[in-house]
Design a protein around this motif. Structure first.
Motif, PDB file in Angstrom:
ATOM      1  N   SER A 184       0.875  -1.269   0.025  1.00  0.00           N
ATOM      2  CA  SER A 184      -0.095   0.022  -0.025  1.00  0.00           C
ATOM      3  C   SER A 184       0.892   1.343   0.036  1.00  0.00           C
ATOM      4  O   SER A 184       2.180   1.153   0.502  1.00  0.00           O
ATOM      5  N   THR A 186       1.085   5.092   1.618  1.00  0.00           N
ATOM      6  CA  THR A 186       0.607   5.588   2.915  1.00  0.00           C
ATOM      7  C   THR A 186      -0.794   5.770   3.193  1.00  0.00           C
ATOM      8  O   THR A 186      -1.530   6.358   2.107  1.00  0.00           O
ATOM      9  N   LEU A 187      -1.287   5.733   4.164  1.00  0.00           N
ATOM     10  CA  LEU A 187      -2.719   5.652   4.496  1.00  0.00           C
ATOM     11  C   LEU A 187      -3.118   7.076   4.870  1.00  0.00           C
ATOM     12  O   LEU A 187      -4.495   7.453   4.858  1.00  0.00           O
ATOM     13  N   GLY A 193      -3.285   5.870  -1.229  1.00  0.00           N
ATOM     14  CA  GLY A 193      -3.265   5.160   0.144  1.00  0.00           C
ATOM     15  C   GLY A 193      -4.247   4.535   0.526  1.00  0.00           C
ATOM     16  O   GLY A 193      -4.673   3.337   0.386  1.00  0.00           O
ATOM     17  N   TYR A 194      -5.182   5.559   1.195  1.00  0.00           N
ATOM     18  CA  TYR A 194      -6.402   4.850   2.091  1.00  0.00           C
ATOM     19  C   TYR A 194      -7.421   4.343   1.245  1.00  0.00           C
ATOM     20  O   TYR A 194      -7.889   3.236   1.551  1.00  0.00           O
ATOM     21  N   PHE A 197      -6.486   1.151  -0.145  1.00  0.00           N
ATOM     22  CA  PHE A 197      -6.510   0.101   1.106  1.00  0.00           C
ATOM     23  C   PHE A 197      -7.901  -0.342   1.337  1.00  0.00           C
ATOM     24  O   PHE A 197      -8.293  -1.846   1.453  1.00  0.00           O
ATOM     25  N   GLN A 198      -8.815   0.432   1.359  1.00  0.00           N
ATOM     26  CA  GLN A 198     -10.201   0.218   1.401  1.00  0.00           C
ATOM     27  C   GLN A 198     -10.690  -0.559   0.497  1.00  0.00           C
ATOM     28  O   GLN A 198     -11.584  -1.728   0.890  1.00  0.00           O
ATOM     29  N   ILE A 218       3.241  -1.201   4.028  1.00  0.00           N
ATOM     30  CA  ILE A 218       3.201   0.183   3.577  1.00  0.00           C
ATOM     31  C   ILE A 218       4.565   0.679   2.916  1.00  0.00           C
ATOM     32  O   ILE A 218       5.465   0.590   3.373  1.00  0.00           O
TER      33      ILE A 218
END
Length: 336
Positions: A184, A186-187, A193-194, A197-198, A218
């Motif tokens: 991933s 960075t969230l 990123g986020y 990931f979701q 990450i």
């Protein structure tokens, strides 16, 4: 000596007003007269004074573009789309690299606004309160390009990153993979990123596969971080059968790490990503990826900005462009 508009008018045998109309692409000039003025401009080497024109019209016909990483091929493709549409509408571009650093992004935004640009295109990561504050001080239109803000107050053009990631992971699941690792971004990055990931988590959950935090590493979008994350997965007691990477560059790092460990893609480990940059078809095996229409994102962003700068009617200020999944050779079907 500097050639002036007066010199061009005298050389062409027309008024200074006529020269001004020609220079500013006013259609109310006869073709023969326009040709005569252009010939005089070429003979004398006249260059219109952009600063003086800007002071008179309060417009600089210049757009500022903040780009996160000028060395990244993905952003280069976006910039090409921006420039092509800017040229079509007679705007010049000031392109500034921000190195994916918030402080530099804010500094570049303020610098561009000080240069009296007519509009601003922002490509970056999270749109923070500091970004919002900088945008609020601007008296020119702003469009977010390949990113968006949570409040959705600023016009934007992007894809649905969560949906793109979901489709990529579902491609792996449909091919029989159940132990799927993710590299991933960075969230703190809302898009690459986020959101991706979701999308990864949603695909697992919708298929009845338990989420395992040990299968997520990450990275920082770079080749090296993809390779390092992949080494972690290879060293696991039970390694994943497939990897979903948030970007092509990290995916290619993962592929090379797999090969450096004496394993093969996709025979031992499948790899899929989001982006579909030119690198995806250069690596061997060629990388299966969800394609972002990067050129179109740039072109549509610039067109939206031209409408805002010209105060034209805008039907939709938040534009979501479609993505597509490009199947190549990096994903194996293990369900057979």
């Amino acid at each position: 000596m500097t050639v002036t508009i007066y010199d061009v008018a005298r050389e062409a045998g027309v008024s200074m007003a006529t020269v001004s109309r020609v220079v500013n692409n006013n259609p109310n000039v006869k073709p023969a007269t326009r040709k005569k003025v252009y010939e005089a401009i070429e003979r004398l080497g006249y260059r219109p004074n952009a600063v003086a024109r800007g002071l008179a019209s309060k417009k600089t016909t210049t757009v500022g573009v903040v780009i996160p990483d000028i060395s990244n091929a993905i952003f280069a493709e976006v910039a090409r789309g921006i420039e092509d549409i800017a040229n079509m509408y007679h705007y010049n571009i000031i392109l500034c690299n921000a190195d994916k650093k918030k402080d530099k992004e804010i500094r570049v935004i303020n610098t561009l606004l000080e240069k009296q640009v007519d509009g601003l295109l922002f490509m970056g990561g999270a749109v923070t309160e500091d970004h919002q504050q900088a945008f609020k001080t601007a008296n020119v239109p702003i469009v977010l390009c390949a990113t968006s803000d949570e409040s959705e107050e600023i016009p934007s053009v992007d894809i649905d990153h969560e949906s793109a990631a979901y489709d990529a992971v579902m491609k792996l699941i449909e091919n029989g993979h159940k132990r799927i690792g993710m590299i991933s971004g960075t969230l703190q990055d809302p898009a690459n990123g986020y959101a991706r990931f979701q999308g990864y988590k949603r695909a697992l959950e919708s298929s009845g596969i338990a989420y395992d935090e040990n299968l997520v590493r990450i990275g920082n979008y770079r080749y090296e971080s993809g390779s390092e994350a992949m080494q972690h997965f290879i060293d696991m007691e039970v390694r994943p059968s497939a990897i979903f990477s948030a970007t092509d560059e990290m995916a290619i790092g993962a592929i090379h790490c797999i090969q450096d460990n004496g394993l093969q893609v996709p025979e031992h480990i499948s790899v899929i990503s989001v982006d579909n940059s030119r690198m995806a078809s250069m690596v061997r095996p060629q990388l299966t990826a969800v394609a972002q229409p990067m050129y179109d994102i740039g072109a549509v962003s610039m067109r939206l900005l031209t409408k805002l700068m010209k105060k034209e009617h805008v039907e939709q200020s938040k534009v979501i462009l479609p993505h597509d999944l490009i199947s190549r050779q990096s994903v194996a079907n293990i369900s057979k």
